[in-house]
Motif scaffolding. Structure first.
Motif, PDB file in Angstrom:
ATOM      1  N   THR A  35       0.809  -1.233   0.000  1.00 54.23           N
ATOM      2  CA  THR A  35       0.000   0.000   0.000  1.00 54.23           C
ATOM      3  C   THR A  35       0.837   1.276   0.000  1.00 54.23           C
ATOM      4  OG1 THR A  35      -1.694  -1.188   1.207  1.00 54.23           O
ATOM      5  CG2 THR A  35      -1.860   1.199   1.250  1.00 54.23           C
ATOM      6  N   LEU A  36       1.935   1.297   0.779  1.00 54.13           N
ATOM      7  CA  LEU A  36       2.725   2.535   0.901  1.00 54.13           C
ATOM      8  C   LEU A  36       4.143   2.363   0.350  1.00 54.13           C
ATOM      9  CD1 LEU A  36       1.572   3.914   4.382  1.00 54.13           C
ATOM     10  CD2 LEU A  36       0.722   4.510   2.112  1.00 54.13           C
ATOM     11  N   THR A  50      10.768   1.371  23.340  1.00 51.95           N
ATOM     12  CA  THR A  50      10.966   0.177  22.528  1.00 51.95           C
ATOM     13  C   THR A  50       9.688  -0.121  21.776  1.00 51.95           C
ATOM     14  OG1 THR A  50      12.404  -0.657  24.242  1.00 51.95           O
ATOM     15  CG2 THR A  50      11.697  -2.236  22.584  1.00 51.95           C
ATOM     16  N   ARG A  51       8.647  -0.339  22.549  1.00 53.73           N
ATOM     17  CA  ARG A  51       7.390  -0.826  21.984  1.00 53.73           C
ATOM     18  C   ARG A  51       6.808   0.141  20.945  1.00 53.73           C
ATOM     19  NH1 ARG A  51       5.668  -4.435  25.079  1.00 53.73           N
ATOM     20  NH2 ARG A  51       6.897  -3.341  26.628  1.00 53.73           N
ATOM     21  N   THR A  52       6.669   1.387  21.319  1.00 56.72           N
ATOM     22  CA  THR A  52       5.997   2.337  20.428  1.00 56.72           C
ATOM     23  C   THR A  52       6.799   2.540  19.146  1.00 56.72           C
ATOM     24  OG1 THR A  52       5.078   3.436  22.361  1.00 56.72           O
ATOM     25  CG2 THR A  52       4.954   4.626  20.295  1.00 56.72           C
ATOM     26  N   ARG A  53       8.114   2.703  19.299  1.00 55.45           N
ATOM     27  CA  ARG A  53       8.935   2.942  18.101  1.00 55.45           C
ATOM     28  C   ARG A  53       8.911   1.715  17.180  1.00 55.45           C
ATOM     29  NH1 ARG A  53      14.213   1.962  16.941  1.00 55.45           N
ATOM     30  NH2 ARG A  53      14.683   1.366  19.080  1.00 55.45           N
ATOM     31  N   LEU A  54       9.094   0.550  17.775  1.00 53.47           N
ATOM     32  CA  LEU A  54       9.100  -0.660  16.942  1.00 53.47           C
ATOM     33  C   LEU A  54       7.734  -0.902  16.318  1.00 53.47           C
ATOM     34  CD1 LEU A  54      11.309  -3.152  18.994  1.00 53.47           C
ATOM     35  CD2 LEU A  54      11.941  -1.730  17.041  1.00 53.47           C
ATOM     36  N   SER A  55       6.670  -0.576  17.029  1.00 53.10           N
ATOM     37  CA  SER A  55       5.340  -0.818  16.445  1.00 53.10           C
ATOM     38  C   SER A  55       5.099   0.129  15.262  1.00 53.10           C
ATOM     39  CB  SER A  55       4.239  -0.695  17.501  1.00 53.10           C
ATOM     40  OG  SER A  55       4.054   0.638  17.862  1.00 53.10           O
ATOM     41  N   PHE A  56       5.602   1.351  15.351  1.00 48.48           N
ATOM     42  CA  PHE A  56       5.483   2.270  14.206  1.00 48.48           C
ATOM     43  C   PHE A  56       6.306   1.750  13.030  1.00 48.48           C
ATOM     44  CE2 PHE A  56       3.747   5.745  16.858  1.00 48.48           C
ATOM     45  CZ  PHE A  56       2.793   6.212  15.982  1.00 48.48           C
ATOM     46  N   GLU A  57       7.530   1.288  13.340  1.00 50.76           N
ATOM     47  CA  GLU A  57       8.396   0.823  12.262  1.00 50.76           C
ATOM     48  C   GLU A  57       7.814  -0.444  11.627  1.00 50.76           C
ATOM     49  OE1 GLU A  57      12.403   2.926  14.056  1.00 50.76           O
ATOM     50  OE2 GLU A  57      12.438   0.767  13.756  1.00 50.76           O
ATOM     51  N   SER A  58       7.322  -1.332  12.481  1.00 55.99           N
ATOM     52  CA  SER A  58       6.695  -2.557  11.979  1.00 55.99           C
ATOM     53  C   SER A  58       5.475  -2.211  11.119  1.00 55.99           C
ATOM     54  CB  SER A  58       6.286  -3.435  13.166  1.00 55.99           C
ATOM     55  OG  SER A  58       5.482  -4.487  12.740  1.00 55.99           O
ATOM     56  N   ALA A  59       4.697  -1.250  11.573  1.00 54.99           N
ATOM     57  CA  ALA A  59       3.490  -0.846  10.834  1.00 54.99           C
ATOM     58  C   ALA A  59       3.862  -0.344   9.442  1.00 54.99           C
ATOM     59  CB  ALA A  59       2.738   0.232  11.615  1.00 54.99           C
ATOM     60  N   MET A  60       4.873   0.541   9.375  1.00 55.68           N
ATOM     61  CA  MET A  60       5.243   1.111   8.075  1.00 55.68           C
ATOM     62  C   MET A  60       5.825   0.031   7.157  1.00 55.68           C
ATOM     63  SD  MET A  60       4.934   3.853   6.450  1.00 55.68           S
ATOM     64  CE  MET A  60       5.539   4.922   5.157  1.00 55.68           C
ATOM     65  N   VAL A 291      -3.372  -0.909  14.223  1.00 57.09           N
ATOM     66  CA  VAL A 291      -4.053   0.389  14.263  1.00 57.09           C
ATOM     67  C   VAL A 291      -3.110   1.503  13.798  1.00 57.09           C
ATOM     68  CG1 VAL A 291      -3.662   1.300  16.615  1.00 57.09           C
ATOM     69  CG2 VAL A 291      -5.911   1.509  15.545  1.00 57.09           C
ATOM     70  N   ARG A 292      -1.798   1.322  14.028  1.00 54.75           N
ATOM     71  CA  ARG A 292      -0.834   2.318  13.524  1.00 54.75           C
ATOM     72  C   ARG A 292      -0.718   2.213  11.999  1.00 54.75           C
ATOM     73  NH1 ARG A 292       1.219   1.094  18.766  1.00 54.75           N
ATOM     74  NH2 ARG A 292       1.316   3.009  20.004  1.00 54.75           N
ATOM     75  N   MET A 293      -0.818   1.002  11.484  1.00 56.82           N
ATOM     76  CA  MET A 293      -0.863   0.856  10.013  1.00 56.82           C
ATOM     77  C   MET A 293      -2.066   1.634   9.462  1.00 56.82           C
ATOM     78  SD  MET A 293      -0.090  -3.258   9.700  1.00 56.82           S
ATOM     79  CE  MET A 293      -0.558  -3.442   7.991  1.00 56.82           C
ATOM     80  N   ALA A 294      -3.208   1.447  10.100  1.00 54.11           N
ATOM     81  CA  ALA A 294      -4.428   2.119   9.628  1.00 54.11           C
ATOM     82  C   ALA A 294      -4.300   3.633   9.753  1.00 54.11           C
ATOM     83  CB  ALA A 294      -5.628   1.619  10.444  1.00 54.11           C
ATOM     84  N   LEU A 295      -3.658   4.091  10.839  1.00 51.40           N
ATOM     85  CA  LEU A 295      -3.499   5.536  11.059  1.00 51.40           C
ATOM     86  C   LEU A 295      -2.575   6.151  10.003  1.00 51.40           C
ATOM     87  CD1 LEU A 295      -3.713   8.144  12.780  1.00 51.40           C
ATOM     88  CD2 LEU A 295      -1.742   7.304  14.084  1.00 51.40           C
ATOM     89  N   ILE A 296      -1.425   5.521   9.768  1.00 51.00           N
ATOM     90  CA  ILE A 296      -0.456   6.059   8.797  1.00 51.00           C
ATOM     91  C   ILE A 296      -1.120   6.143   7.419  1.00 51.00           C
ATOM     92  CG2 ILE A 296       1.704   5.566   7.570  1.00 51.00           C
ATOM     93  CD1 ILE A 296       2.684   4.214  10.222  1.00 51.00           C
TER      94      ILE A 296
END
Lengths: 306, 143
Positions: A35-36, A50-60, A291-296
Motif C-alpha cells: 500500500t505505501l 521500545t514498543r511504540t517505536r518498533l510498532s510504528f516501524e513494523s506498521a510502516m 491500528v498504527r498501520m491504519a493511522l499512517i
C-alpha cells in the motif's frame, strides 16, 4: 494538513473509520503489504521507547514503506543544540510522515507548526499518547463489540499517565461511559480532566482501592508508576508498589471483564494473571501494530485528498 | 489631587483598585515617552475605589491584554478633548505572548522561538489553557 496530536483531533466517526480499517488489516494483512511502497516514515524519538517505536516501524514496513529516524536525543542534532522546530522542518523534507516522541509536553504540537508532512504524537511527556489510545479503543471494541455503555476503571498513576489522559478524553465522547479513577491521592487525575468531566456531565468516581470497585468494572486499565515522571526518587519508591493486580483481587470481578495495560509493566500485574482469559494486554500489543498501520495510511490518504 | 484632562489620548477607567500597576506593566506603558498618569484609589460610586490610567497620546492599546486582565475596564478614546469612543472588553478567545506557561515540562520552556499561546476554555471561570501542554491559567480579574 491533518496531524494526530491529541486523540480529540479526530472525530468519533474518523476514529471508527481507522478502527474499521485496522480490523480489515488484521483480517487480511497481505492485502495491504504494498500500500505505501515508496513512502517514508520518520521516527523521531527524543526519549527512549521500545514498543511504540518498533510498532510504528513494523506498521510502516508492513505497508511496504520505509523507515528512518533516531531513537534518542543523543543521536540527533539536538545534542548539538539544534531547536526542535529546526529538526522537524529538516526531517519533514526527508520523509512523508513523522512519528515523534518527546519528553516535553506539547512538543508534537510545536512540531506540527513547522512540519511539511503529517505529525503523529507518539507520546509527549506526561501529557498525551493518542496512538496508544487508538490501540486501547481497538482492543476494547474487539473485546466488547462496542465503545459505549460501560464502566471503565483506570488504576495506578493517573497523574502522569498520559495513556490514561488520552483514553479518558476519547471514551468521554461515547454515551453511557462511567469512569472509576483508582489511585493514591498523590497520583490523582489532573484537575483539568476532572473539571472537563464535570462540565460535560460525565459520571466519574475517585477511589483509593481497586477491591471496592472490582465487581462493577467492564474494563480495568492498569498503569505503571513511572520513575521518569518523578522529580523525587523517595516519592517514587513510596508509591511504586501501591497497586498490584493478582488473582485474589480478581475474585470478585465480572466474568467478561477486560484487563488492559499499555505495557511495559513492572510488577503492577502479577504474571499469574497472564493466563486469565480476561487479560488482553498482549492482544493490545498486536492491535497496536495494526491500528498504527491504519493511522499512517489514513493520514497519508487525507493528505493526498487535500 | 488634580490631574489635568487629556486633549487627545486614552483613559482606562474602572480598573479594580490596586490593579492599575498590572495594567501599566502588561501594556508596557513604561516604554512610552508621552505623559502617562496613574491614579490609584480614586473614589467611585459604583466600585467604592478604582484605579484610572490616562495616556496623553493615541496609542494602540492591546485590548486582548486588557480583556484578560479585567474585562470590566472601560477604554475611553479622547480626541480634541471629546470622548469619541467607549470600548467594551471581554475575555479574548486567544492570548498570544501575554502570559507564559508555568508548567516546567512544557515545550515552551525550552523552545524560545515558540509563541506563548493560551486558548480560552471556560469563559465563566476565566480559564485559559496553554495550547501546547494544556496547563491552566486563570484570568487575573476572576481570581
Amino acid at each position: 494538513m491533518r496531524h494526530l496530536i491529541d486523540i480529540t483531533d479526530f472525530t468519533v466517526e474518523e476514529i471508527e473509520g481507522i478502527l474499521d480499517l485496522g480490523d480489515k488489516m488484521i483480517a487480511d494483512p497481505d492485502a495491504y503489504k504494498e500500500t505505501l511502497r515508496g513512502k517514508i516514515l520518520a521516527t523521531l524519538f527524543f526519549e527512549p521507547s521500545t514498543r511504540t517505536r518498533l510498532s510504528f516501524e513494523s506498521a510502516m514496513l508492513s505497508l511496504g514503506g520505509s523507515v528512518l529516524g533516531f531513537s534518542s536525543a543523543d543521536s540527533s542534532s539536538t545534542a548539538k543544540g539544534e531547536s526542535l522546530m529546526d529538526t522537524i522542518r529538516t526531517v519533514s523534507c526527508y520523509s512523508d510522515i513523522i512519528a515523534m516522541r518527546h519528553p516535553k509536553e506539547g512538543a508534537p504540537m510545536a512540531g506540527s507548526l513547522r512540519s511539511y508532512v503529517p505529525i503523529i504524537n507518539a507520546g509527549d511527556g506526561g501529557h498525551n499518547h493518542p496512538t496508544q489510545t487508538l490501540t486501547d479503543l481497538m482492543t476494547i471494541r474487539r473485546q466488547k463489540g462496542r465503545l459505549d455503555s460501560m464502566v471503565v476503571g483506570l488504576c495506578g498513576d493517573l497523574k502522569f499517565g498520559r495513556t490514561v489522559h488520552s483514553l479518558i478524553g476519547a471514551m468521554s465522547r461515547y454515551k453511557g461511559v462511567t469512569f472509576v479513577l483508582i489511585s493514591p491521592p498523590e497520583l490523582k487525575v489532573p484537575a483539568y480532566i476532572t473539571d472537563e468531566l464535570k462540565r460535560k456531565g460525565i459520571p466519574f468516581r475517585e477511589v483509593e482501592t481497586m477491591e471496592e470497585v472490582m465487581p462493577e468494572l467492564d474494563i480495568l486499565y492498569m498503569t505503571r508508576v513511572q520513575k521518569e515522571r518523578f522529580f523525587n526518587e523517595a516519592d517514587y519508591i513510596r508509591l511504586k508498589d501501591t497497586y498490584i493486580l493478582d488473582p485474589e483481587k480478581l475474585r470478585t470481578a465480572k466474568a467478561d471483564l477486560s484487563i488492559l495495560h499499555p505495557l511495559p509493566r513492572v510488577n503492577e500485574i502479577s504474571p499469574k494473571v497472564d493466563d486469565d482469559p480476561r487479560a488482553v494486554y498482549f492482544d493490545q500489543v498486536r492491535n497496536g501494530r495494526f491500528v498504527r498501520m491504519a493511522l499512517i495510511k489514513t493520514l497519508l490518504d487525507w493528505r493526498n485528498e487535500a | 489631587m488634580k490631574v489635568d484632562s487629556i486633549h487627545t489620548g486614552i483613559v482606562l477607567d474602572h480598573i479594580k483598585a490596586g490593579r492599575g500597576m498590572d495594567v501599566y506593566r502588561y501594556l508596557h506603558l513604561d516604554e512610552l515617552d508621552c505623559p502617562v498618569a496613574y491614579m490609584r484609589n480614586v473614589r467611585s460610586e459604583a466600585m467604592g475605589r478604582k484605579d484610572i490610567i490616562k495616556i496623553d497620546a493615541n496609542i494602540n492599546v492591546d485590548l486582548d491584554v486588557l480583556g484578560y486582565l479585567d474585562p470590566g475596564i472601560t477604554v475611553n478614546i479622547i480626541v480634541d478633548g471629546q470622548l469619541v469612543e467607549k470600548k467594551k472588553l471581554s475575555l479574548p478567545e486567544k492570548l498570544t505572548n501575554v502570559i507564559t506557561c508555568k508548567n516546567p515540562r512544557c515545550i515552551t520552556t525550552v523552545e524560545g522561538a515558540l509563541d506563548q499561546v493560551f486558548l480560552l476554555k471556560d469563559r465563566a471561570r476565566g480559564v485559559y489553557r496553554c495550547m501546547f501542554c494544556d496547563a491552566e491559567r486563570k484570568s487575573k480579574a476572576l481570581r
